[in-house]
Design a protein around this motif. Structure first.
Motif, short mmCIF file in Angstrom:
data_model
loop_
_atom_site.label_atom_id
_atom_site.label_comp_id
_atom_site.label_asym_id
_atom_site.label_seq_id
_atom_site.Cartn_x
_atom_site.Cartn_y
_atom_site.Cartn_z
N HIS A 39 -4.55 -3.02 0.59
CA HIS A 39 -4.87 -4.40 1.09
C HIS A 39 -6.41 -4.21 1.83
N ASP A 40 -6.69 -3.09 2.33
CA ASP A 40 -7.95 -3.02 3.17
C ASP A 40 -8.42 -1.56 3.04
N ASP A 42 -10.96 1.36 4.66
CA ASP A 42 -11.98 1.68 5.73
C ASP A 42 -12.72 3.06 5.55
MG MG Z 1 -5.82 -0.56 7.67
#
Ligand code: MG
Ligand code: ATP
Length: 405
Positions: A39-40, A42
């Protein structure tokens, strides 16, 4: 989704091209290696924040002091953080100082668990100094370095540990687990919002029973606001309860389940408020616990119909499903479905008069009487005592009001 990944790759490419090293890190690497949806994303890099800002057209200085810049790449916001080490955790939550470094391995060493301490580059090479891949394979959550120190630095990590074990269905390395038991009391350093957020992520996952037994067995439950009241007389979940909570669908019904089995349904508001839950969630939880409890007590079909009209079919069905699981009785939910299908007036709006009309026609001040009267009329139509016809309803409404006074 793939456009996030494409944007991320572009950012790594630009950083590498400028002579820096750059990696995907954290949850993205873990979830990709597990084949879980991501979902994300980094990104960690050797470039200093000002160098990142200089390289990209659109950036937001999210947390410059901590090394984080948000890069907007093809409309996708991506967090790019400079490799860093951390030191001095006087508040048991946040480092007092961060120092930028040039080596990814030093950056990975500050991360919480081995499965979260891997980096992935553009060529698909994995940097894995702490055996994260092995632990993913063995399905183990293990602290990076000395667990006692890591939890003393940041108390939130204890709950994150249980959360990952719960979300992923992993076990916890015994040394890591014992360290949580030793440091459980430190959880009071953590803001309630952070506690709630970890808890909700776990409760929403496929192994909700693990976060519950986890906080009960480690002693975290008795040191956390809200939870200490909820679980005051409850030390464990039975095997049956562990299966039941998995069978309940959704965070709010699972909360409601816990309030019911802990006999704390009168304290839903107080406890959820202490945990800073949204009003909407508190309401929904109160509603479903109350209805499930009412379904358990003796009542008539007329009352059921009234509850459907009062709370809506969805809420009633949700409560009946919860009731079915707790009291192992599935007939109630089916009966409610059948009852709903048989109802001519399914919602108050189906009535041939509305509240405003009632108020004018009866020539009275507004108040709770309007809704009560609409409910009574709807029930009478459903019981075929009157027609759903404007004049008949108004006539009946007058009679009812006169009876009352
Ligand atoms: Mg995360
Ligand atoms: P998810 O986003 O799926 O909840 P995540 O692992 O990505 O899981 P984040 O909170 O997004 O969790 O953090 C990203 C990464 O930052 C983590 O994978 C971990 O490497 C590091 N990290 C986050 N919080 C901490 C912490 N409290 N202590 C040490 N490292 C942390």
């Amino acid at each position: 989704p793939s456009h996030i990944l494409e944007a991320g790759k572009q950012v790594l490419y630009v950083l590498e091209k400028a002579g820096y090293t750059a990696y995907f890190v954290g949850g993205y690497v873990r979830d990709t290696l597990l084949g879980r949806p991501v979902h994300d994303l980094d990104i960690a890099t050797s470039a200093r924040p000002d160098e990142v800002v200089a390289l990209f057209a659109r950036t937001i200085p999210t947390g410059l002091a901590h090394g984080t810049v948000t890069v907007l790449q093809d409309g996708v916001p991506l967090e790019v953080t400079t490799f860093r080490t951390e030191a001095g955790y006087a508040d048991h939550r946040r480092p007092d100082e961060v120092r930028f470094v040039s080596d990814i391995a030093e950056d990975l060493a500050r991360r919480d668990f081995t499965i979260n301490a891997m980096a992935l580059d553009l060529r698909g090479d994995v940097v894995d100094p702490f055996g994260g891949r092995q632990d993913l394979h063995d399905r183990i959550v293990r602290a990076v370095g000395k667990a006692d120190e890591r939890f003393a630095e940041d108390a939130l990590r204890m709950l994150r540990c249980l959360r990952f074990a719960s979300q992923l269905g992993f076990s916890i390395d015994p040394y890591t687990y014992e360290a949580i038991r030793r440091h459980a009391q430190d959880i009071h350093y953590v803001a309630v919002e952070r506690i709630s957020s970890e808890w909700n992520k776990a409760l929403d996952g496929p192994y909700p029973e693990r976060i519950v037994t986890g906080i009960l067995h480690t002693g975290l439950a008795s040191a956390m606001p809200g939870f200490c009241q909820l679980f005051e007389d409850k030390y464990d979940l039975t095997d049956k309860e562990q299966k039941q909570i998995c069978a309940v669908n959704g965070v709010v019904p699972r909360w409601a389940y816990l309030f019911l089995i802990c006999n704390r349904e009168t304290e839903v508001e107080r406890i959820l408020r202490a945990l800073r839950c949204e009003k909407k969630v508190i309401r929904a939880c109160q509603q479903i616990t109350n209805i499930a409890r009412k379904l358990h007590n003796s009542h008539t079909a007329g009352e059921r119909m009234r509850w459907i009209l009062e709370h809506g079919f969805e809420a009633l069905y949700e409560a009946a499903s919860l009731y079915a699981i707790i009291y192992e009785n599935e007939t109630t939910a089916k009966e409610i479905e059948r009852l709903y299908e048989s109802m001519r007036i399914k919602v108050l709006q189906d009535l041939a008069v509305n509240g405003a009309e009632l108020q004018t026609e009866m020539n009275r001040k507004g108040g709770p009487w309007i809704r009560d009267l609409l409910l009574t009329l709807a029930l009478e139509v459903n019981e075929e005592r009157i027609e759903n016809e404007r004049q008949a309803l108004l006539l009946r409404a007058r009679m009812i009001l006169n009876e009352d006074t």
